[in-house]
Design an enzyme around this catalytic site. Sequence first.
Site, mmCIF file in Angstrom:
data_model
loop_
_atom_site.group_PDB
_atom_site.id
_atom_site.type_symbol
_atom_site.label_atom_id
_atom_site.label_comp_id
_atom_site.label_asym_id
_atom_site.label_seq_id
_atom_site.Cartn_x
_atom_site.Cartn_y
_atom_site.Cartn_z
ATOM 1 N N VAL A 13 -5.754 -6.430 -20.082
ATOM 2 C CA VAL A 13 -4.852 -6.233 -19.044
ATOM 3 C C VAL A 13 -3.964 -5.272 -19.343
ATOM 4 C CG1 VAL A 13 -3.288 -7.411 -17.258
ATOM 5 C CG2 VAL A 13 -5.603 -8.470 -17.963
ATOM 6 N N GLY B 62 0.594 -1.228 -0.035
ATOM 7 C CA GLY B 62 -0.018 -0.037 -0.126
ATOM 8 C C GLY B 62 1.043 1.242 -0.129
ATOM 9 N N HIS C 23 1.157 0.785 -13.429
ATOM 10 C CA HIS C 23 1.767 -0.373 -13.682
ATOM 11 C C HIS C 23 3.136 0.093 -13.849
ATOM 12 C CE1 HIS C 23 2.294 -4.083 -15.774
ATOM 13 N NE2 HIS C 23 3.028 -3.537 -16.733
ATOM 14 N N ASN D 296 1.686 3.078 -2.511
ATOM 15 C CA ASN D 296 1.173 4.004 -3.461
ATOM 16 C C ASN D 296 -0.257 4.553 -2.880
ATOM 17 O OD1 ASN D 296 2.441 4.373 -6.233
ATOM 18 N ND2 ASN D 296 2.693 2.195 -5.765
ATOM 19 N N ASN E 109 -5.257 2.519 -13.002
ATOM 20 C CA ASN E 109 -4.430 1.616 -12.619
ATOM 21 C C ASN E 109 -3.084 2.178 -12.571
ATOM 22 O OD1 ASN E 109 -3.477 -0.963 -11.397
ATOM 23 N ND2 ASN E 109 -2.981 -1.682 -13.530
HETATM 24 C C1 GRF Z 1 3.420 -1.183 -7.568
HETATM 25 O O1 GRF Z 1 4.906 -1.084 -7.881
HETATM 26 C C2 GRF Z 1 2.615 -1.367 -8.754
HETATM 27 O O2 GRF Z 1 3.125 -0.647 -10.020
HETATM 28 C C3 GRF Z 1 2.446 -2.518 -8.846
HETATM 29 O O3 GRF Z 1 2.441 -3.185 -7.762
HETATM 30 C C4 GRF Z 1 3.101 -2.168 -6.873
HETATM 31 C C5 GRF Z 1 2.326 -2.007 -5.565
HETATM 32 O O4 GRF Z 1 2.926 -1.603 -4.522
HETATM 33 N N1 GRF Z 1 1.180 -2.718 -9.771
HETATM 34 P P1 GRF Z 1 2.404 -0.856 -3.148
HETATM 35 O O5 GRF Z 1 1.563 -1.796 -2.763
HETATM 36 O O6 GRF Z 1 1.414 0.428 -3.655
HETATM 37 O O7 GRF Z 1 3.379 -0.488 -2.271
#
Ligand code: GRF
Length: 203
Positions: A158, A26, A123, A28, A121
């Site tokens: 996706v 989490g 990525h 992000n 999303n």
């Molecule tokens: C991120 O690097 C995102 O790009 C990928 O999963 C990771 C999630 O990290 N899809 P976090 O849970 O936000 O730390």
Amino acid sequence: MSQLVPKPSDTAASRVRTAVLISGTGSNMVALLEAAQAADYPADIQLVISNRPNAKGLAKAEALGVTAICVNHRSFETRAGFEDVLDATLREHDIDFVVCAGFMRVLTSEFVGKWSQKLINIHPSLLPKYKGLHTHQRALEAKDTEHGCTVHWVSEGVDEGEVIAQSSLHIHAEDTADSLAKRVQVLEHGLYPDALRIAVTGR
Ligand code: GRF
């Protein structure tokens, strides 16, 4: 004379009620919650949902004062059953916009259709390069000199939706998949709040 300055309650009402979907750490989500603490940020993050009960992000969301719920995908026999409850939970909380941040479930076209133009999303690659997993290793194996992350609208395919924003870095000779993962995550934490602002305001 008419009142041109909006009252605080009007400003709050105009913010888009947003949920963040997570599966793990989490980081992000935390970057988004911190950005959304500014009163003029256009998204108001009301809810965090994890599909995994042990996701560390659930406690982080609660510590930041946000309702955090687990909808465990393993409790459902079918993907549709899981998504029905996910959708119902979002609607119970009057959510208008959904942000996937490390959410590790593929969403069906039915769910994506219900949240069309309201679902984004992040990525860890410069899409359209390296859809799917192991993006950092694949960028190294291809001897790329540039790598990064992308925020995009979620569509049926996706990692195929229209790009909203990207952030990039130069790959160093000494980089490994782990070092790239760490460096790209730093980029993600800067990019995602800006991209969510663009997505909800169109600017
Ligand atoms: C991120 O690097 C995102 O790009 C990928 O999963 C990771 C999630 O990290 N899809 P976090 O849970 O936000 O730390």
